[in-house]
Design an enzyme around this catalytic site. Structure first.
Site, PDB file in Angstrom:
ATOM      1  N   GLY A   1       0.834  -1.214   0.000  1.00  0.00           N
ATOM      2  CA  GLY A   1       0.000   0.000   0.000  1.00  0.00           C
ATOM      3  C   GLY A   1       0.855   1.246   0.000  1.00  0.00           C
ATOM      4  O   GLY A   1       2.050   1.191  -0.283  1.00  0.00           O
ATOM      5  N   ASN A   2       0.235   2.372   0.304  1.00  0.00           N
ATOM      6  CA  ASN A   2       0.986   3.622   0.431  1.00  0.00           C
ATOM      7  C   ASN A   2       0.340   4.466   1.524  1.00  0.00           C
ATOM      8  O   ASN A   2      -0.691   4.085   2.072  1.00  0.00           O
ATOM      9  CB  ASN A   2       1.054   4.357  -0.918  1.00  0.00           C
ATOM     10  CG  ASN A   2      -0.322   4.709  -1.423  1.00  0.00           C
ATOM     11  OD1 ASN A   2      -1.039   5.488  -0.816  1.00  0.00           O
ATOM     12  ND2 ASN A   2      -0.712   4.090  -2.532  1.00  0.00           N
ATOM     13  N   ARG A   3       0.959   5.606   1.830  1.00  0.00           N
ATOM     14  CA  ARG A   3       0.555   6.376   3.012  1.00  0.00           C
ATOM     15  C   ARG A   3      -0.579   7.353   2.749  1.00  0.00           C
ATOM     16  O   ARG A   3      -0.937   8.131   3.632  1.00  0.00           O
ATOM     17  CB  ARG A   3       1.766   7.115   3.581  1.00  0.00           C
ATOM     18  CG  ARG A   3       2.689   6.185   4.356  1.00  0.00           C
ATOM     19  CD  ARG A   3       3.995   6.888   4.722  1.00  0.00           C
ATOM     20  NE  ARG A   3       3.783   8.236   5.170  1.00  0.00           N
ATOM     21  CZ  ARG A   3       4.580   9.265   4.888  1.00  0.00           C
ATOM     22  NH1 ARG A   3       5.628   9.077   4.130  1.00  0.00           N
ATOM     23  NH2 ARG A   3       4.323  10.467   5.355  1.00  0.00           N
ATOM     24  N   SER A   4      -1.171   7.329   1.586  1.00  0.00           N
ATOM     25  CA  SER A   4      -2.225   8.309   1.309  1.00  0.00           C
ATOM     26  C   SER A   4      -3.455   8.058   2.201  1.00  0.00           C
ATOM     27  O   SER A   4      -3.944   6.931   2.292  1.00  0.00           O
ATOM     28  CB  SER A   4      -2.638   8.223  -0.159  1.00  0.00           C
ATOM     29  OG  SER A   4      -3.707   9.094  -0.374  1.00  0.00           O
TER      30      SER A   4
ATOM     31  N   ALA B   1      -3.625   8.009  -4.717  1.00  0.00           N
ATOM     32  CA  ALA B   1      -2.277   7.472  -4.923  1.00  0.00           C
ATOM     33  C   ALA B   1      -2.462   6.039  -5.416  1.00  0.00           C
ATOM     34  O   ALA B   1      -2.764   5.127  -4.635  1.00  0.00           O
ATOM     35  CB  ALA B   1      -1.502   7.507  -3.614  1.00  0.00           C
TER      36      ALA B   1
END
Ligand SMILES: Cc1cc2nc3c(=O)[nH]c(=O)nc-3n(C[C@H](O)[C@H](O)[C@H](O)COP(=O)(O)O)c2cc1C
Length: 382
Positions: free
Chosen positions: A194-197, A259
Site C-alpha cells: 500500500g501507500n501512506r495516502s 495514490a
C-alpha cells in the site's frame, strides 16, 4: 443576495459580531442572528436584530432555517468542541448540525485555550469536514496580554464569506469524478502493498465541489477519513478496481488525486502464505496508467486533472513533463520532500501546472487548497 446565519458564542469578541452583521446587511444579504445562552451575557438579540433589520427573533425553528452560509463569530473553544462532537444543545450548535452549506468559523479565545491540543484537534476535525476558518490572529487579547487567539477583524471574516458565496453553485450541473485514497495490491489473502495516502486531499476536493453544486462521485480507495455527505461514493481497494471505476464513468471533470499503485504483484497467492525461513521474492508488474488512459479516451469538453507527488525542483520538472506526456489539462504538484504537507497531513501546498501557466498555492489546510484547485478548474473550463 444570500441568506446568512450569524452565530455568536460567549466570548469577549461577541461585540464584533455587530460590525459583521452590519457589513452583511450593507452588502445586501439577509441576516439571521443566533446566539448561545453564554453569548446573551455579552450582547443582546435586540442589538443584532436591529442591525440585521429584523423585527422579530430567529423564528420558531431557527435551527431549521435554510441559509446559504453559516458563520460563527466569535467561535469559543466550547462551541468548537461541541461542533466537532456533533452536540446540539443550544441554538447555535443545533443550527450548525442542521446546516448543510458552507460553514465559516472565526475562533476567539485566550492563547492557552487556543494552543490546547483538545482545541487544535477539534479544529482539525472541523476543517477536515470542510469548515472554513478565519484566524485567530496574534495580537492583544481581550483579557489582557497578547498571543494567538484574537478574533480576526469583521472585514476579514466578511471577505472570506463573500468569497465562499461567490463560489456558491458555480459548478451546478457539472459531473465531477474524484479519486481519493491509496490503493492496496494483494500479496496473498491477508497482506498487501500500500501507500501512506489517507484520502484527505480528495475528500476535501469532493466536499468543496459538492458545496459548489457539482454532482460528485468519489472513487474512494481505503480512506482513513470519513467521506463527505451529499456525494455518490464508490469504494474500491486495488489499482485495478480503481481503474475500472474511473474508466467506466461518465464525467465532465475527472480529478485523479488517489495514490494509485504503479506496480502490483504479478501472482498474488490465493490463501495466506505461511512463514518459512526462505526469502520471499516478489515479481511486480505495472498497473494500468489510469491518467494516460483517460488522456487517450477523453471526450470533447472533458477536463482531466492529475496529481504528481514528487520531490524538489527535479520533481516539479517531471510534473511539467507529465502534463505534456499524459495529455491532461492540469497537474497538481505536491513536493513530498517538504515536512508537514502532502501524504497523511492536514495541510498541503501545491503548484498547479497547466498550459495557461503555473499557480502556486502556499501551505494551507487541505480545504483551502481544494478551493484553490477548484478555482483553477473553473478558470480552465471557462
Ligand atoms: C468575561 C468572559 C470572557 C470569555 N471569553 C471567552 C473567549 O474569548 N473565548 C472562549 O472560548 N471562551 C470565553 N469565555 C468562556 C466561555 O464564555 C465559556 O466557555 C462558555 O461556556 C461558552 O459557551 P458557548 O460556547 O455556548 O457560548 C469567557 C468567559 C467570560 C466570563
Amino acid at each position: 443576495m444570500a441568506r446568512i446565519l450569524v452565530g455568536v458564542s460567549g466570548g469577549i469578541a461577541a461585540y464584533k459580531a455587530c460590525e459583521l452583521v452590519r457589513l452583511f446587511v450593507k452588502a445586501g444579504h439577509e441576516v439571521v442572528p443566533v446566539l448561545t445562552p453564554a453569548a446573551e451575557g455579552f450582547i443582546s438579540y435586540q442589538t443584532l436584530n436591529a442591525l440585521a433589520r429584523r423585527s422579530g427573533g430567529a423564528g420558531p425553528y431557527p435551527h431549521l432555517e435554510h441559509a446559504d452560509l453559516f458563520v460563527i463569530a466569535p467561535a469559543t473553544a466550547n462551541t468548537l468542541a461541541k461542533l466537532a462532537g456533533g452536540i446540539a444543545d443550544n441554538l447555535v450548535t443545533e443550527s450548525a448540525l442542521a446546516h448543510s452549506g458552507p460553514l465559516v468559523l472565526a475562533p476567539a479565545m485566550n492563547a492557552r485555550m487556543w494552543a490546547n491540543p483538545a482545541t487544535q484537534e477539534n479544529m482539525r476535525v472541523l476543517r477536515e469536514r470542510g469548515a472554513r476558518t478565519v484566524g485567530p490572529e496574534e495580537g492583544e487579547l481581550g483579557e489582557g496580554g497578547s498571543g494567538v487567539g484574537r478574533m480576526s477583524e469583521p472585514e476579514a471574516i466578511f471577505a472570506c464569506c463573500q468569497e465562499l458565496l461567490a463560489a456558491f453553485d458555480s459548478l451546478a450541473g457539472t459531473r465531477i469524478l474524484i479519486s481519493a485514497g491509496g490503493t492496496r495490491e494483494p500479496l496473498d489473502s491477508v497482506r498487501f502493498l500500500g501507500n501512506r495516502s489517507s484520502g484527505r486531499m480528495g475528500v476535501a476536493l469532493a466536499a468543496e465541489a459538492a458545496r459548489r453544486g457539482a454532482e460528485v462521485t468519489l472513487v474512494a480507495a481505503n480512506l482513513s477519513v470519513p467521506a463527505p455527505g451529499g456525494i455518490e461514493l464508490v469504494e474500491v481497494a486495488s489499482a485495478a478496481a480503481l481503474a475500472d471505476a474511473v474508466l467506466g464513468a461518465e464525467a465532465d471533470v475527472i480529478v485523479m488525486s488517489a495514490a494509485v499503485a504503479d506496480y502490483t504483484p504479478a501472482a498474488p497467492e490465493s490463501g495466506k502464505r505461511h512463514k518459512t525461513d526462505e526469502n520471499w521474492t516478489l515479481e511486480l508488474e505495472p498497473t494500468t496508467d489510469v491518467l494516460r488512459e483517460l488522456g487517450r479516451r477523453r471526450h470533447k469538453g472533458q477536463l482531466l486533472v492529475g496529481f504528481a507527488a514528487d520531490e524538489g525542483d527535479a520533481g516539479l520538472e517531471r510534473a511539467r513533463e507529465k502534463l505534456r506526456e499524459k495529455k491532461v489539462d492540469l497537474i497538481v504538484f505536491n513536493d513530498i520532500s517538504q515536512p508537514g504537507i502532502g501524504f497523511d497531513a492536514d495541510e498541503n501546498a501545491a503548484v498547479l501546472i497547466s498550459k495557461a501557466g503555473e499557480v502556486v498555492l502556499s501551505k494551507a489546510p487541505k480545504s483551502k487548497i481544494a478551493a484553490g484547485i477548484l478555482d483553477e478548474i473553473e478558470r480552465l473550463r471557462r
